[in-house]
Design a protein around this motif. Structure first.
Motif, PDB file in Angstrom:
ATOM      1  N   ALA A 157       6.241   5.113   2.721  1.00  0.00           N
ATOM      2  CA  ALA A 157       6.426   6.544   2.450  1.00  0.00           C
ATOM      3  C   ALA A 157       5.668   7.375   3.493  1.00  0.00           C
ATOM      4  O   ALA A 157       6.186   8.383   3.998  1.00  0.00           O
ATOM      5  CB  ALA A 157       5.948   6.884   1.046  1.00  0.00           C
ATOM      6  N   GLU A 158       4.470   6.943   3.844  1.00  0.00           N
ATOM      7  CA  GLU A 158       3.692   7.641   4.872  1.00  0.00           C
ATOM      8  C   GLU A 158       4.405   7.577   6.222  1.00  0.00           C
ATOM      9  O   GLU A 158       4.505   8.594   6.928  1.00  0.00           O
ATOM     10  CB  GLU A 158       2.309   7.014   4.998  1.00  0.00           C
ATOM     11  CG  GLU A 158       1.475   7.619   6.108  1.00  0.00           C
ATOM     12  CD  GLU A 158       0.208   6.837   6.404  1.00  0.00           C
ATOM     13  OE1 GLU A 158      -0.344   7.054   7.501  1.00  0.00           O
ATOM     14  OE2 GLU A 158      -0.222   6.008   5.567  1.00  0.00           O
ATOM     15  N   PHE A 159       4.911   6.399   6.576  1.00  0.00           N
ATOM     16  CA  PHE A 159       5.614   6.252   7.852  1.00  0.00           C
ATOM     17  C   PHE A 159       6.887   7.101   7.876  1.00  0.00           C
ATOM     18  O   PHE A 159       7.235   7.660   8.913  1.00  0.00           O
ATOM     19  CB  PHE A 159       5.948   4.789   8.123  1.00  0.00           C
ATOM     20  CG  PHE A 159       4.775   3.919   8.488  1.00  0.00           C
ATOM     21  CD1 PHE A 159       3.491   4.428   8.647  1.00  0.00           C
ATOM     22  CD2 PHE A 159       4.949   2.566   8.670  1.00  0.00           C
ATOM     23  CE1 PHE A 159       2.415   3.615   8.988  1.00  0.00           C
ATOM     24  CE2 PHE A 159       3.893   1.740   9.025  1.00  0.00           C
ATOM     25  CZ  PHE A 159       2.620   2.268   9.186  1.00  0.00           C
ATOM     26  N   THR A 160       7.567   7.203   6.745  1.00  0.00           N
ATOM     27  CA  THR A 160       8.763   8.046   6.672  1.00  0.00           C
ATOM     28  C   THR A 160       8.388   9.515   6.880  1.00  0.00           C
ATOM     29  O   THR A 160       9.091  10.244   7.585  1.00  0.00           O
ATOM     30  CB  THR A 160       9.500   7.841   5.339  1.00  0.00           C
ATOM     31  OG1 THR A 160       9.926   6.473   5.252  1.00  0.00           O
ATOM     32  CG2 THR A 160      10.717   8.746   5.217  1.00  0.00           C
ATOM     33  N   GLU A 161       7.269   9.950   6.298  1.00  0.00           N
ATOM     34  CA  GLU A 161       6.803  11.326   6.507  1.00  0.00           C
ATOM     35  C   GLU A 161       6.464  11.574   7.974  1.00  0.00           C
ATOM     36  O   GLU A 161       6.804  12.626   8.529  1.00  0.00           O
ATOM     37  CB  GLU A 161       5.579  11.613   5.632  1.00  0.00           C
ATOM     38  CG  GLU A 161       5.894  11.748   4.161  1.00  0.00           C
ATOM     39  CD  GLU A 161       4.634  11.955   3.320  1.00  0.00           C
ATOM     40  OE1 GLU A 161       3.584  12.345   3.867  1.00  0.00           O
ATOM     41  OE2 GLU A 161       4.721  11.715   2.102  1.00  0.00           O
ATOM     42  N   ILE A 162       5.787  10.602   8.596  1.00  0.00           N
ATOM     43  CA  ILE A 162       5.460  10.723  10.022  1.00  0.00           C
ATOM     44  C   ILE A 162       6.744  10.842  10.829  1.00  0.00           C
ATOM     45  O   ILE A 162       6.860  11.691  11.718  1.00  0.00           O
ATOM     46  CB  ILE A 162       4.608   9.525  10.483  1.00  0.00           C
ATOM     47  CG1 ILE A 162       3.219   9.565   9.836  1.00  0.00           C
ATOM     48  CG2 ILE A 162       4.502   9.483  12.004  1.00  0.00           C
ATOM     49  CD1 ILE A 162       2.413   8.291  10.015  1.00  0.00           C
ATOM     50  N   ARG A 199      -1.139  -1.137  12.435  1.00  0.00           N
ATOM     51  CA  ARG A 199      -1.851  -0.942  11.168  1.00  0.00           C
ATOM     52  C   ARG A 199      -2.104  -2.244  10.418  1.00  0.00           C
ATOM     53  O   ARG A 199      -2.858  -2.266   9.467  1.00  0.00           O
ATOM     54  CB  ARG A 199      -1.048  -0.026  10.252  1.00  0.00           C
ATOM     55  CG  ARG A 199      -1.000   1.396  10.680  1.00  0.00           C
ATOM     56  CD  ARG A 199      -2.105   2.219   9.997  1.00  0.00           C
ATOM     57  NE  ARG A 199      -1.845   3.609  10.198  1.00  0.00           N
ATOM     58  CZ  ARG A 199      -1.347   4.428   9.276  1.00  0.00           C
ATOM     59  NH1 ARG A 199      -1.079   3.996   8.083  1.00  0.00           N
ATOM     60  NH2 ARG A 199      -1.131   5.691   9.586  1.00  0.00           N
ATOM     61  N   THR A 259       0.819  -1.215   0.000  1.00  0.00           N
ATOM     62  CA  THR A 259       0.000   0.000   0.000  1.00  0.00           C
ATOM     63  C   THR A 259       0.855   1.268   0.000  1.00  0.00           C
ATOM     64  O   THR A 259       0.309   2.364   0.107  1.00  0.00           O
ATOM     65  CB  THR A 259      -0.950   0.049   1.219  1.00  0.00           C
ATOM     66  OG1 THR A 259      -0.175   0.233   2.410  1.00  0.00           O
ATOM     67  CG2 THR A 259      -1.812  -1.192   1.309  1.00  0.00           C
ATOM     68  N   GLN A 260       2.160   1.107  -0.076  1.00  0.00           N
ATOM     69  CA  GLN A 260       3.095   2.242  -0.074  1.00  0.00           C
ATOM     70  C   GLN A 260       3.090   2.989   1.263  1.00  0.00           C
ATOM     71  O   GLN A 260       3.436   4.164   1.331  1.00  0.00           O
ATOM     72  CB  GLN A 260       2.795   3.211  -1.227  1.00  0.00           C
ATOM     73  CG  GLN A 260       2.737   2.562  -2.601  1.00  0.00           C
ATOM     74  CD  GLN A 260       4.024   1.839  -2.976  1.00  0.00           C
ATOM     75  OE1 GLN A 260       5.097   2.383  -2.807  1.00  0.00           O
ATOM     76  NE2 GLN A 260       3.909   0.623  -3.476  1.00  0.00           N
ATOM     77  N   VAL A 261       2.723   2.297   2.338  1.00  0.00           N
ATOM     78  CA  VAL A 261       2.647   2.922   3.648  1.00  0.00           C
ATOM     79  C   VAL A 261       4.031   3.327   4.173  1.00  0.00           C
ATOM     80  O   VAL A 261       4.128   4.203   5.020  1.00  0.00           O
ATOM     81  CB  VAL A 261       1.903   2.004   4.647  1.00  0.00           C
ATOM     82  CG1 VAL A 261       2.785   0.854   5.107  1.00  0.00           C
ATOM     83  CG2 VAL A 261       1.398   2.788   5.833  1.00  0.00           C
TER      84      VAL A 261
END
Length: 170
Positions: free
Chosen positions: A79-84, A154, A75-77
């Motif tokens: 990248a989201e976790f890296t942003e967080i 998650r 799901t490409q999560v």
């Protein structure tokens, strides 16, 4: 000080081999288990028996957990976790401590010069492999690896619910 985990038994190795679909290599312990007692995470020797350096000290083996982490990665999560991670200084500090603990755990077994400063999963500055981060989080316990904890929260898999096959039949 050696990390707290059970030494791997012959039965553990048999189960891990069934989980992986191949012979388990250089497993030295079981730092996390399913509620039923089956291995979920193995500790692997920092240098394999063939001499290869192996940085991924904590290795996720439970099939349902690995599928859940693969599904999350799809799901490409990451990248989201890296942003967080990049937006939260406290999480950055915790992630650095997790990185340092991971290395200390591995080096308590053996120091491998080729692995100097290397942990797993992209630590301490990015998110690269949820399997490694979840494995570390399960081995170290909640509150140590914030990204591993986030991935577990998650995911569709829970360490509190057994999803094992009958390993005695394998």
């Amino acid at each position: 000080m050696r990390p707290p985990f059970d030494p791997a038994t012959d039965d553990d190795i048999r189960i891990v081999s069934a989980q992986l679909g191949r012979p388990a290599r250089d497993v030295i312990g079981i730092p996390a288990r399913c509620v039923c007692g089956a291995p979920t995470v193995v500790a692997t020797a920092p240098r394999l028996s063939d001499g290869t350096p192996f940085p991924t000290f904590y290795y996720l083996t439970h099939p349902a957990a690995t599928v859940a982490m693969s599904d999350l990665e799809a799901t490409q999560v990451m990248a989201e976790f890296t942003e967080i991670l990049n937006a939260d200084e406290e999480m950055q500090k915790q992630y650095l401590v997790a990185h340092e603990q991971f290395i200390a755990d591995r080096e308590s077994i053996a120091v491998v010069p080729e692995l100097d400063g290397i942990s797993a999963g992209g630590m301490p500055v990015r998110v690269k492999c949820l399997h490694a981060l979840a494995g570390h989080a399960l081995a170290a316990g909640p509150g140590v690896n914030p990204i591993g904890d986030l991935a577990l929260a998650r995911s569709s898999w829970s360490p509190e619910v057994c999803q094992c096959i009958d390993y005695d039949a394998v």
